[in-house]
Design an enzyme around this catalytic site. Structure first.
Site, PDB file in Angstrom:
ATOM      1  N   CYS A  17      -2.627  -0.579  -3.792  1.00 11.75           N
ATOM      2  CA  CYS A  17      -1.778  -0.056  -2.730  1.00 11.75           C
ATOM      3  C   CYS A  17      -2.511  -0.136  -1.387  1.00 11.75           C
ATOM      4  O   CYS A  17      -3.689   0.200  -1.335  1.00 11.75           O
ATOM      5  CB  CYS A  17      -1.417   1.392  -3.062  1.00 11.75           C
ATOM      6  SG  CYS A  17      -0.321   2.171  -1.878  1.00 11.75           S
ATOM      7  N   PRO A  18      -1.846  -0.610  -0.388  1.00 10.89           N
ATOM      8  CA  PRO A  18      -0.425  -0.915  -0.259  1.00 10.89           C
ATOM      9  C   PRO A  18      -0.110  -2.407  -0.400  1.00 10.89           C
ATOM     10  O   PRO A  18       1.014  -2.821  -0.150  1.00 10.89           O
ATOM     11  CB  PRO A  18      -0.107  -0.460   1.164  1.00 10.89           C
ATOM     12  CG  PRO A  18      -1.343  -0.867   1.929  1.00 10.89           C
ATOM     13  CD  PRO A  18      -2.495  -0.590   0.948  1.00 10.89           C
TER      14      PRO A  18
END
Length: 80
Positions: A17-18
């Site tokens: 992430c992200p």
């Protein structure tokens, strides 16, 4: 049996992430309406991240998610 045909595959395995969402958005933006992008990820967080992104993003539909031997596969249709 699925009601979609994969147009393109995006490999984001090993990314956290992200980045799976960022790269999915970039690739979906380049697709034609009706195309389905398969996203292959190893980050378990991608399940909720991509689902949340699709719910909040007009013009995309998360049509399926599957786990296959530690790889999370997400199927995103561009609807407009």
């Amino acid at each position: 049996m699925t009601d979609y045909e994969v147009t393109e595959t995006l490999d984001v395995k090993g990314e956290n992430c992200p980045m799976p969402v960022v790269k999915t958005k970039q690739r979906v933006d380049a697709l034609d309406a009706g195309a389905v992008l398969e996203v292959a990820a190893t980050d378990p967080g991608s399940v909720s991240d991509l689902s949340g992104w699709a719910d909040a993003t007009p013009g995309v539909d998360l049509v399926d998610q599957r786990e296959d031997a530690d790889v999370y596969r997400h199927y995103v249709r561009k609807t407009e």
